[in-house]
Design a protein around this motif. Structure first.
Motif, short mmCIF file in Angstrom:
data_model
loop_
_atom_site.label_atom_id
_atom_site.label_comp_id
_atom_site.label_asym_id
_atom_site.label_seq_id
_atom_site.Cartn_x
_atom_site.Cartn_y
_atom_site.Cartn_z
N VAL A 24 0.86 -1.18 0.00
CA VAL A 24 0.00 0.00 0.00
C VAL A 24 0.89 1.22 0.00
O VAL A 24 1.85 1.31 0.78
CB VAL A 24 -0.95 0.03 1.21
CG1 VAL A 24 -1.62 1.39 1.34
CG2 VAL A 24 -2.02 -1.05 1.08
N HIS A 25 0.56 2.15 -0.88
CA HIS A 25 1.35 3.39 -0.97
C HIS A 25 0.46 4.59 -0.64
O HIS A 25 -0.66 4.69 -1.15
CB HIS A 25 1.95 3.57 -2.36
CG HIS A 25 2.77 4.82 -2.47
ND1 HIS A 25 4.04 4.90 -2.00
CD2 HIS A 25 2.46 6.05 -2.95
CE1 HIS A 25 4.51 6.12 -2.19
NE2 HIS A 25 3.56 6.84 -2.77
N ALA A 85 -7.60 3.84 3.62
CA ALA A 85 -6.22 3.36 3.66
C ALA A 85 -5.95 2.50 4.89
O ALA A 85 -5.31 1.44 4.78
CB ALA A 85 -5.26 4.55 3.60
N ILE A 98 -4.53 -1.33 4.64
CA ILE A 98 -3.25 -1.70 5.26
C ILE A 98 -3.44 -2.81 6.28
O ILE A 98 -2.54 -3.62 6.50
CB ILE A 98 -2.60 -0.46 5.91
CG1 ILE A 98 -2.23 0.57 4.84
CG2 ILE A 98 -1.37 -0.84 6.71
CD1 ILE A 98 -1.80 1.92 5.39
N ILE A 118 -1.03 -7.45 2.93
CA ILE A 118 -0.16 -6.27 2.77
C ILE A 118 1.02 -6.43 3.71
O ILE A 118 0.86 -6.56 4.93
CB ILE A 118 -0.93 -4.97 3.08
CG1 ILE A 118 -2.16 -4.86 2.19
CG2 ILE A 118 -0.02 -3.76 2.92
CD1 ILE A 118 -1.86 -4.88 0.70
N VAL A 160 4.25 -0.91 3.43
CA VAL A 160 3.63 0.39 3.17
C VAL A 160 4.72 1.36 2.77
O VAL A 160 5.74 1.47 3.46
CB VAL A 160 2.89 0.93 4.42
CG1 VAL A 160 2.38 2.35 4.17
CG2 VAL A 160 1.75 0.01 4.80
N LEU A 212 -1.65 5.98 9.66
CA LEU A 212 -0.75 4.89 10.03
C LEU A 212 -1.14 4.29 11.38
O LEU A 212 -1.17 3.06 11.55
CB LEU A 212 0.69 5.38 10.06
CG LEU A 212 1.34 5.67 8.71
CD1 LEU A 212 2.73 6.24 8.90
CD2 LEU A 212 1.40 4.41 7.85
N VAL A 266 7.11 -0.21 7.14
CA VAL A 266 6.70 1.11 6.66
C VAL A 266 7.94 1.80 6.09
O VAL A 266 8.91 2.02 6.82
CB VAL A 266 6.09 1.94 7.79
CG1 VAL A 266 5.73 3.34 7.31
CG2 VAL A 266 4.85 1.23 8.36
#
Length: 484
Positions: free
Chosen positions: A33-34, A112, A116, A121, A124, A169, A186
């Motif tokens: 995930v970006h 998001a 995540i 996933i 990140v 986050l 991350v």
């Protein structure tokens, strides 16, 4: 002309000089995930990830952070877009297929944090710019920021969409923890010194605002890694003319076209909590210590970029390449790197700083990029402390005068304070401190008072630098010269 999409790939394969994905994009599952679906990510981390797939599920789900323009352009194209290199030794245009999901962070039904939290996933990545982390001058989270406070107050509220990176986050890691706790890495990819440590601190500071934050922070310590990185590639904003030229070359309309230079670099701290793409297959450098690479890039390339952008804009040059055609600006950039930055650096093994300096100037001179001085000068109050003040401080401590670094700082001051080039034409250069510094223009007739007004801004200048008489004298001299 048809819009670029997956169904069109078979037809595009008939065109010479066009590189297409050598895999079935529909078969690649999402593993990354970006946050920050912009041009830089698409020209940099996404390309590295595609080139390091090895047949594994490392497709990318990317979220925009403010505007939904990129998601609206890419979603109808099945995430496909074209990377067009400009300049000597450019590769043919390539269609990138690793972007599996293009989502809008402020409106997508799947947030998001929810995405995540999916155990599939494992990585990140982030390109949210220096400004997007909402940092204090000491590079901690600004907990007084209204959006940060709102995200913390409504952290568990049903339907609340977190607007800050820290909130997104923390919410994602909270969900991941309560749903099974799969490890995660991350990877920040912004021009912030020690970006991995900074993002970890930002998340920790946000957790401290939550009733259950201590337990979440403790879980993060054991399950999440935050490696630091250095990223480098010049990626100017694509223009309508760029998109028309891409359509002509590939035979399809592509609203997600990315234009960039051939050069690219990615240095990643080799510290991961979970599996990752094989980025080293694509040329990334995995290392135990990114700091030497980071310092060279920030203090030489990024600092010189800011100097060229600010002095170039003041001189009326529209692009970075045009500014470097001015011998005074080119020499100032060279002297900044050679006389101020290089003596403050410990070069990574095998890197010749003189060669690096000339490579930087050659890259800046690439006229095919059209990188504007205004674009590079944007958000100067955030960039100046990171790119220039460390060099200033180190040179002053060594008993030297940071003449060229001070010139770059003074040029930013005049750019913000005057707001016009030397012909009196308005300059549109956004800066988060423009409001606080708006009164500086009235002081242009008094360079000492003008400089003092800026030095009093603690979000940029720490007290010990603001009070340094050598720096103050240099800035006053440069401001006086630039105003003439």
């Amino acid at each position: 002309m048809s819009r670029l999409n997956r169904a069109l790939l078979a037809r595009l394969a008939e065109r010479d000089g066009l590189r297409l994905p050598d895999y079935d994009t529909a078969d690649v599952g999402t593993g990354v995930v970006h946050l920050g679906l912009g041009a830089f990510h698409r020209a940099h981390q996404a390309v590295y990830t595609e080139d390091g797939l090895r047949g594994e599920d490392w497709g990318i789900c990317a979220y925009t952070q403010r505007s939904d323009a990129a998601a609206r352009a890419l979603a109808p194209q099945d995430g496909l877009y074209t990377v067009v290199e400009r300049g000597a030794q450019s590769a043919p245009p390539r269609v990138v297929g690793v972007l599996r999901e293009a989502r809008c962070g402020v409106s997508d039904p799947v947030t998001a944090p929810e995405r995540i939290a999916d155990p599939a996933i494992r990585v990140v990545t982030l390109t949210v710019t220096e400004r997007g982390y909402r940092l204090t001058p000491s590079r901690r989270l600004d907990v007084r920021d209204p959006l940060v406070a709102r995200d913390a107050a409504l952290f568990d509220a049903p339907g609340h969409r977190h607007r800050t990176v820290a909130g997104q986050l923390a919410a994602a890691l909270h969900l991941r923890r309560v749903r099974g706790g799969a490890p995660l890495t991350v990877v920040p990819c912004d021009n912030v010194p020690g970006n991995g440590r900074v993002v970890r601190a930002v998340v920790d500071d946000f957790c401290a605002l939550l009733p259950h934050g201590a337990a979440l922070s403790e879980w993060i310590d054991g399950h999440v890694a935050f490696p630091s990185t250095v990223v480098d590639r010049i990626v100017p904003a694509a223009t309508p003319a760029d998109r028309r030229e891409t359509a002509r070359r590939i035979g399809a309309d592509d609203l997600g076209t990315v234009v960039c230079e051939p050069y690219r670099q990615w240095v990643v701290e080799d510290s991961f909590a979970a599996p990752r793409p094989h980025w080293e297959d694509a040329g990334a450098t995995l290392t135990d210590d990114v700091h030497p690479y980071e310092a060279v890039k920030l203090r030489m390339l990024n600092a010189a970029h800011s100097l060229v952008a600010c002095t170039g804009a003041l001189a009326g040059h529209p692009t970075i390449a045009a500014a470097l055609d001015d011998p005074r600006i080119a020499e100032a950039a060279r002297q900044l790197m050679a006389c101020d930055a290089a003596p403050s650096l410990r070069a990574p093994h095998g890197l010749d700083l003189t060669v690096y300096q000339e490579t930087v100037l050659d890259r800046f001179r690439n006229p095919a990029l059209g990188h504007t001085t205004a674009q590079v000068a944007t958000d100067g109050s955030v960039k100046i402390p990171i790119r220039l003040l460390g060099t200033v401080e180190d040179r002053l401590a060594a008993g030297a005068e940071p003449h060229w670094a001070a010139l770059a700082v003074a040029a930013w001051m005049v750019l913000i304070g005057r707001g016009t080039d030397r012909q009196g034409r308005p300059l549109s250069v956004p800066d988060p401190l423009a409001g606080q510094l708006a009164g500086s223009g009235a002081l242009l007739g008094n360079p000492a008072a003008f400089v003092g007004h800026f030095l009093a801004e603690r979000a940029v200048f720490p007290a010990h630098l603001a009070d340094d008489p050598v720096l103050r004298r240099l800035l006053i001299t440069h401001v006086r010269d630039l105003l003439r």
